[in-house]
Design an enzyme around this catalytic site. Structure first.
Site, PDB file in Angstrom:
ATOM      1  N   ASP A  38       0.864  -1.137   0.038  1.00  0.00           N
ATOM      2  CA  ASP A  38       0.037   0.154  -0.222  1.00  0.00           C
ATOM      3  C   ASP A  38       0.841   1.302   0.060  1.00  0.00           C
ATOM      4  O   ASP A  38       1.861   1.349   0.686  1.00  0.00           O
ATOM      5  CB  ASP A  38      -0.912  -0.094   1.111  1.00  0.00           C
ATOM      6  CG  ASP A  38      -2.493   0.297   0.835  1.00  0.00           C
ATOM      7  OD1 ASP A  38      -2.496   1.112   0.222  1.00  0.00           O
ATOM      8  OD2 ASP A  38      -3.251  -0.532   1.551  1.00  0.00           O
TER       9      ASP A  38
ATOM     10  N   ASP B 286      -3.078   4.720  -2.323  1.00  0.00           N
ATOM     11  CA  ASP B 286      -4.421   5.034  -1.633  1.00  0.00           C
ATOM     12  C   ASP B 286      -4.674   6.593  -2.218  1.00  0.00           C
ATOM     13  O   ASP B 286      -3.696   7.633  -2.379  1.00  0.00           O
ATOM     14  CB  ASP B 286      -3.800   5.322  -0.182  1.00  0.00           C
ATOM     15  CG  ASP B 286      -5.003   5.650   0.745  1.00  0.00           C
ATOM     16  OD1 ASP B 286      -6.019   4.785   0.731  1.00  0.00           O
ATOM     17  OD2 ASP B 286      -4.704   6.711   1.379  1.00  0.00           O
TER      18      ASP B 286
ATOM     19  N   GLU C  36      -6.131   3.731  -6.321  1.00  0.00           N
ATOM     20  CA  GLU C  36      -7.451   4.036  -5.634  1.00  0.00           C
ATOM     21  C   GLU C  36      -8.097   5.499  -6.101  1.00  0.00           C
ATOM     22  O   GLU C  36      -7.359   6.384  -5.714  1.00  0.00           O
ATOM     23  CB  GLU C  36      -7.445   3.964  -4.322  1.00  0.00           C
ATOM     24  CG  GLU C  36      -8.930   3.909  -3.442  1.00  0.00           C
ATOM     25  CD  GLU C  36      -8.837   4.099  -1.938  1.00  0.00           C
ATOM     26  OE1 GLU C  36      -9.628   3.939  -1.304  1.00  0.00           O
ATOM     27  OE2 GLU C  36      -7.878   5.120  -1.632  1.00  0.00           O
TER      28      GLU C  36
ATOM     29  N   HIS D 245     -11.151  -3.308   3.019  1.00  0.00           N
ATOM     30  CA  HIS D 245     -11.130  -2.597   4.327  1.00  0.00           C
ATOM     31  C   HIS D 245     -11.892  -1.762   4.622  1.00  0.00           C
ATOM     32  O   HIS D 245     -12.189  -1.277   5.811  1.00  0.00           O
ATOM     33  CB  HIS D 245      -9.503  -2.479   4.735  1.00  0.00           C
ATOM     34  CG  HIS D 245      -9.117  -1.414   3.960  1.00  0.00           C
ATOM     35  ND1 HIS D 245      -8.448  -1.538   2.725  1.00  0.00           N
ATOM     36  CD2 HIS D 245      -8.664  -0.073   4.336  1.00  0.00           C
ATOM     37  CE1 HIS D 245      -8.457  -0.214   1.989  1.00  0.00           C
ATOM     38  NE2 HIS D 245      -8.219   0.248   3.136  1.00  0.00           N
ATOM     39  N   ASP D 246     -12.378  -0.961   3.530  1.00  0.00           N
ATOM     40  CA  ASP D 246     -13.262   0.160   3.858  1.00  0.00           C
ATOM     41  C   ASP D 246     -14.671  -0.025   3.487  1.00  0.00           C
ATOM     42  O   ASP D 246     -15.537   1.022   3.791  1.00  0.00           O
ATOM     43  CB  ASP D 246     -12.951   1.461   2.945  1.00  0.00           C
ATOM     44  CG  ASP D 246     -11.477   2.215   3.181  1.00  0.00           C
ATOM     45  OD1 ASP D 246     -11.275   2.109   4.567  1.00  0.00           O
ATOM     46  OD2 ASP D 246     -10.724   2.836   2.374  1.00  0.00           O
TER      47      ASP D 246
END
Length: 569
Positions: free
Chosen positions: A101, A209, A272, A344-345
């Site tokens: 990440d 991210d 993302e 995860h979100d």
């Protein structure tokens, strides 16, 4: 002249590990790299090609590691650099890759860069972040004195006052996550050097991210603009100033040139990008433009939102078809899709898009998986999804840990919303649903830890766990194995053309995939209502069943939550 082979990642399946909740190897209740190493054979058995690891860098953990205080080390909470090297080697030995990440829109407020930036207004790193004085004619700390009216993603304003200097710094997320100023070339060079350091260490790429937020729309004199007011709030929507800002393609192309160019094609880059459109995604993922391999878009996970994610509306399957179909068509000839239900979100897919009742949980989990994996694009499996893990049965505010959820509760209740209704929304949409520990077995704490887990284990782990499913050919896990194997062995799955069928049907989702004379028909019943297959798709009953999620009793009837992959004659 040899035909150019499509990139390796068109056939790949990526598995996301959220390390804090994957497996704890030392009994402190928090998952770690040692725990990931313990369960690599689970991933190898599943057949996945890439492990995407959520942040394990040093961090004060204000946002579970997405607030990084050192980009080139491992937080002792998760292990050590030596363990990460061991993980890279163990993955490569199994033919898998590691994607890290990359969080470079913002850092932690404890990062040395920000500590320097904050130390004085004339520090050389002052301009590495977004510092601005209060509005003209207003004093620091006055209500509304913030440089813009933007609301942050975690509620409240995007500006935090630094008492010492009387200036504000920008944070699109939590106040402990100040935004880096990508307008400053020194910032970009420092980020590029860090990325090269990880690639040289053996990492195989990055999931970036909120990467489409790094370019802010800066006017003359460094001015940032107010956004339109949000209903019922003193704050505004600043997204037009930071989603795919004016220099975003320049910044991403520069990153590709400085970091990835000249390395072999074995790397994977995924950006993302909240709010990204199909047209923008075509630009980002067009190989000729050398930006990223694929993007994460959010259109389909916003279909059940009203004014915010906490304003929950029933999802209409026709809307889901229209969204997926638009993305399949839009990136058919240029670019590439990434395919996901949850991460995860996001809440758990079987609870949000499927039916997590005891009767239909297994069937809907496998139906959803079939639907997603048979689209054109690279599928992402979030840890526990392959087991049919569901949302947690939260009963009180004290059970939540997520900063976004807790902040929302404070702001919503103080704004006069009914606490019971706020809690209902948290129960459905909180990110904590995705973060409960992976359910490895039926033992106390689901085999996740010998200590006290940082977040409660789902009570249904005694029935829904990896050990119970490993040798069960009817399990969710076994179905995921078959789906992933099909992508690896049949070129029509990764590479075939996509055509949506029955676009206006409320419950049956059907499409074809075609390549070199091979045609697959995929039919999924996203409901509890059985349908006569011949009435919907006359060619279906005579087709060869390649893969199904239910025992093949009656080829003429499409049962509740049944999915079939058929090869047409």
């Amino acid at each position: 002249m040899p035909v150019e082979q499509p990139p390796w990642w068109t056939r790949a399946v990526v598995y996301q590990v959220y390390p804090r909740s994957f497996m704890d190897s030392d009994g402190d209740g928090i998952g770690d790299l040692g725990g990931v190493l313990l369960h690599l054979d689970h991933l190898a058995d599943l057949g996945v090609d890439v492990l995407w690891l959520s942040p394990v860098y040093p961090s004060p953990q204000a946002d579970n590691g997405y607030d990084i205080s050192d980009y080139q080390d491992i937080d002792p909470l998760f292990g050590s650099l030596e363990q990460l090297d061991e993980l890279i080697a163990a993955l490569h030995a199994r033919g898998m890759k590691l994607v890290m990440d990359l969080v470079v829109n913002h850092t932690s407020d404890q990062h040395p860069w920000f500590l320097e930036s904050r130390s004085s207004t004339d520090n050389p790193k002052r301009d590495w972040y977004w510092w601005r004085p209060p509005r003209e004619g207003m004093a620091p700390g006055d209500p509304g004195a913030e440089p813009t009216n933007w609301q942050s993603f975690f509620s409240g304003p995007t500006w935090e006052l630094d008492e010492a200097s009387g200036e504000y710094y920008l944070h699109l997320f939590d106040r402990r996550q100040p935004d880096l100023n990508w307008e400053n070339p020194e910032v970009r060079q420092a980020v590029h050097a860090m990325m090269r350091w990880w690639l040289d260490r053996g990492v195989d790429g990055f999931r970036m991210d909120v990467i489409n937020m790094i370019s802010k729309d800066v006017g003359p004199g460094g001015h940032l603009h107010d956004g339109p007011p949000l209903a019922g709030s003193a704050l505004g929507d600043g997204s037009a100033s930071y989603l795919c800002g004016p220099r975003i393609h320049e910044f991403v192309q520069e990153m590709h040139r400085e970091v990835f160019a000249g390395r072999d094609g074995a790397l994977l880059t995924v950006g993302e990008m909240p709010g990204v459109t199909v047209e923008q995604a075509r630009l980002f993922t067009d190989p000729a433009r050398a930006e990223v391999d694929m993007v994460f878009q959010f259109e389909h996970v916003g279909l059940d939102h009203g004014t915010s994610k906490w304003d929950i509306h029933p999802l209409r399957m026709r809307d889901l078809k229209a969204s997926f179909g638009r993305w399949q068509a839009g990136l058919a000839d240029v670019g590439w899709n990434s395919l996901y239900w949850d991460n995860h979100d996001q809440p758990r897919a079987v609870s949000r898009f499927g039916d997590d009742s005891p009767r239909y949980r297994r069937d809907s989990a496998t139906c959803l998986a079939t639907l997603l994996h048979l689209h054109r694009g690279t599928p992402y499996v979030y840890q526990g999804e392959e087991l049919g893990m569901a949302n947690y049965p939260f009963t009180s505010l004290e059970e939540f840990a997520d900063v976004e959820s807790l902040n929302h509760h404070v702001h919503a209740v103080s704004a006069g919303h009914d606490p019971a209704e706020v809690l209902t929304a948290l129960r459905c949409m909180s990110r904590d649903n995705a973060r409960t520990p992976v359910q490895w077995d039926a033992s106390p704490n689901a085999g996740f830890t010998t200590g006290t887990p940082w977040l409660a284990v789902h009570p249904d782990h005694v029935e829904w766990n990896a050990e119970a499913q490993r040798d069960d050919e009817h399990s969710v896990l076994a179905h995921y194995r078959r789906l992933i194997a099909l992508r690896h062995t049949d070129d029509v799955v990764p590479l075939g053309d996509f055509t949506m069928l029955l676009p206006d049907h409320d419950e049956v989702y059907a499409f074809t995939r075609c390549l070199d004379g091979v045609e697959l028909l995929v039919v999924c019943n996203l409901s509890r209502t059985p349908y006569r297959l011949a009435e919907l798709l006359p060619e279906a009953p005579a087709a060869e069943l390649l893969l199904g999620n239910l025992p093949d009793d009656d080829p003429a009837e499409l049962r509740p939550w049944e999915a079939r992959v058929l090869r047409l004659p």
